[in-house]
Design an enzyme around this catalytic site. Structure first.
Site, PDB file in Angstrom:
ATOM      1  N   ASP A 174       0.832  -1.217   0.000  1.00 41.28           N
ATOM      2  CA  ASP A 174       0.000   0.000   0.000  1.00 41.28           C
ATOM      3  C   ASP A 174       0.860   1.257   0.000  1.00 41.28           C
ATOM      4  O   ASP A 174       0.593   2.200   0.750  1.00 41.28           O
ATOM      5  CB  ASP A 174      -0.950  -0.001   1.201  1.00 41.28           C
ATOM      6  CG  ASP A 174      -2.140   0.947   0.984  1.00 41.28           C
ATOM      7  OD1 ASP A 174      -2.403   1.315  -0.179  1.00 41.28           O
ATOM      8  OD2 ASP A 174      -2.790   1.306   1.986  1.00 41.28           O
ATOM      9  N   ASN A 179       0.779   7.352   2.865  1.00 37.30           N
ATOM     10  CA  ASN A 179       1.347   6.403   3.826  1.00 37.30           C
ATOM     11  C   ASN A 179       2.834   6.639   4.060  1.00 37.30           C
ATOM     12  O   ASN A 179       3.553   5.732   4.501  1.00 37.30           O
ATOM     13  CB  ASN A 179       1.102   4.964   3.368  1.00 37.30           C
ATOM     14  CG  ASN A 179      -0.354   4.565   3.518  1.00 37.30           C
ATOM     15  OD1 ASN A 179      -1.111   5.220   4.232  1.00 37.30           O
ATOM     16  ND2 ASN A 179      -0.757   3.503   2.845  1.00 37.30           N
ATOM     17  N   THR A 210      -4.337   0.680  -3.144  1.00 35.60           N
ATOM     18  CA  THR A 210      -4.963   1.889  -3.684  1.00 35.60           C
ATOM     19  C   THR A 210      -4.979   1.789  -5.207  1.00 35.60           C
ATOM     20  O   THR A 210      -3.948   1.470  -5.811  1.00 35.60           O
ATOM     21  CB  THR A 210      -4.171   3.125  -3.231  1.00 35.60           C
ATOM     22  OG1 THR A 210      -4.178   3.154  -1.794  1.00 35.60           O
ATOM     23  CG2 THR A 210      -4.775   4.405  -3.775  1.00 35.60           C
TER      24      THR A 210
END
Length: 359
Positions: A174, A179, A210
């Site tokens: 991810d 992040n 994502t």
């Protein structure tokens, strides 16, 4: 605190230069200590009342991230309050358990880690260092895009972080600017390990991540491995310099079509070296994707675009950062959006005691 109070004391300091000398030896030692910690119990002495809740730093699908202050030490932390009810409803128990377990074992200058973990009737609380600069995403939106010097500095750190995770047999899954946190010295830390997975076999099949950053093999349900993280590095390089990801559409299905067809345009202001490395990483054919070839990550680290990078100096935080976020004091939240305060509502009934028994 945890493991007889030894865990936090053995961590790398969150800021300032380090003196790691032998990289291979460092990685090997990291793997040994990671798996020693994997099988150790993480003891829970702390409770929510030991902390003052100050401000909501962000909201996620399963709860809020809250700035807290330890009453005894006066230190600030970021606390992820995860709602048990939502974890069970959306069948995310394994991901939540993995996140906690991985965070308690991480010890790397470029990732966050677990400081405290405790629970009550309604929530699981994961407490990590508070990184004052906030998300890299917010700074990218403020600037619009970064120049290649800044983007190279950031991506070099993320490449090192992924190399570390892969050496531990972890796949991150991810990667995106949301992040990645930036501290007040201008250095990065990877965060949000909710989709991170320990690879016990060569392939996994879960569709997660994502849309703009998904590798084609994930979309095609072929089964995938660590190469998906290198694809995401290519997307990240592109987005940091272009200001938007290479594969974009309002409809996720259109995004997936573009990714599988490898349909994107390189902006004319990309340098020839940046164009070349992006092209070599964003390869649908796994047998041609940089990071996944015989030389592994070295094909990326030794590429001409990174020729100015001293990798050990970056790891040791001895390279001057091109940008440092505003910073007044340890609990400063200038770099976070103001969120409406939502007090935690704790049930009188202990929810799902069996499912969360090992937290």
């Amino acid at each position: 605190m945890s493991k007889d109070n030894d865990s936090a004391n053995s961590r790398f300091p969150d800021y300032g230069p380090l003196d790691i000398e032998n990289y291979k030896e460092f990685l090997e030692k990291s793997k040994i200590t990671f798996y020693e910690d994997w099988f150790k119990p993480f003891l829970h002495k702390e409770k929510l009342s030991d902390f003052d809740q100050l401000q909501i730093l962000g909201s996620g699908s399963f709860g809020n991230v809250i700035l807290i202050k330890h009453q005894e030490s006066g230190k600030f932390y970021a606390m992820k309050a995860i709602e048990k009810e939502k974890v069970i409803k959306y069948k995310q128990l394994e991901h939540t358990r993995n996140e906690k377990l991985i965070l308690q074992c991480l010890n790397y200058p470029l990732t966050v880690y677990l400081m405290y973990c405790f629970k009550d009737n309604s929530y699981i609380y994961i407490v990590m260092p508070f990184i004052t600069g906030g998300e890299l995403f917010g700074h990218l939106r403020k600037f619009g895009k970064f120049d290649e010097v800044q983007a190279r500095f950031y991506t070099s750190q993320i490449i090192l972080a992924l190399e570390y995770l892969h050496y531990l047999d972890l796949i991150f899954r991810d990667l995106k600017p949301e992040n990645i946190l930036i501290d007040h010295t201008g250095y990065l830390k990877v965060t949000d390990f909710g989709f991170c997975k320990r690879m016990t076999r060569n392939r996994t099949y879960t569709l997660c991540g994502t849309p703009e950053y998904l590798a084609p093999e994930v979309i095609l349900s072929k089964g995938y491995g660590k190469a998906v993280d290198w694809w995401a590095i290519g997307v990240l390089m592109y987005e940091l310099v272009a200001g938007n990801p290479p594969f974009y559409a309002n409809d996720p299905m259109k995004i997936y079509e573009k990714i599988v067809a490898n349909k994107y345009k390189i902006p004319p202001f990309f340098s020839p070296d940046l164009k070349d490395i992006v092209k070599n990483i964003l390869q649908v054919d796994l047998s041609r994707r940089f990071g996944n070839l015989k030389n592994g990550v070295d094909d990326i680290k030794e590429h001409k675009w990174f020729r100015q990078i001293n990798w050990m100096a970056v790891l040791n935080r001895k390279v001057a950062a091109p940008y440092m976020p505003k910073y007044k004091a340890p609990g400063d939240t200038t770099n976070f959006e103001k969120n409406k305060w939502e007090p935690l509502v704790i049930s009188k009934e202990n929810k799902y005691p069996e499912e969360f028994a090992d937290f």
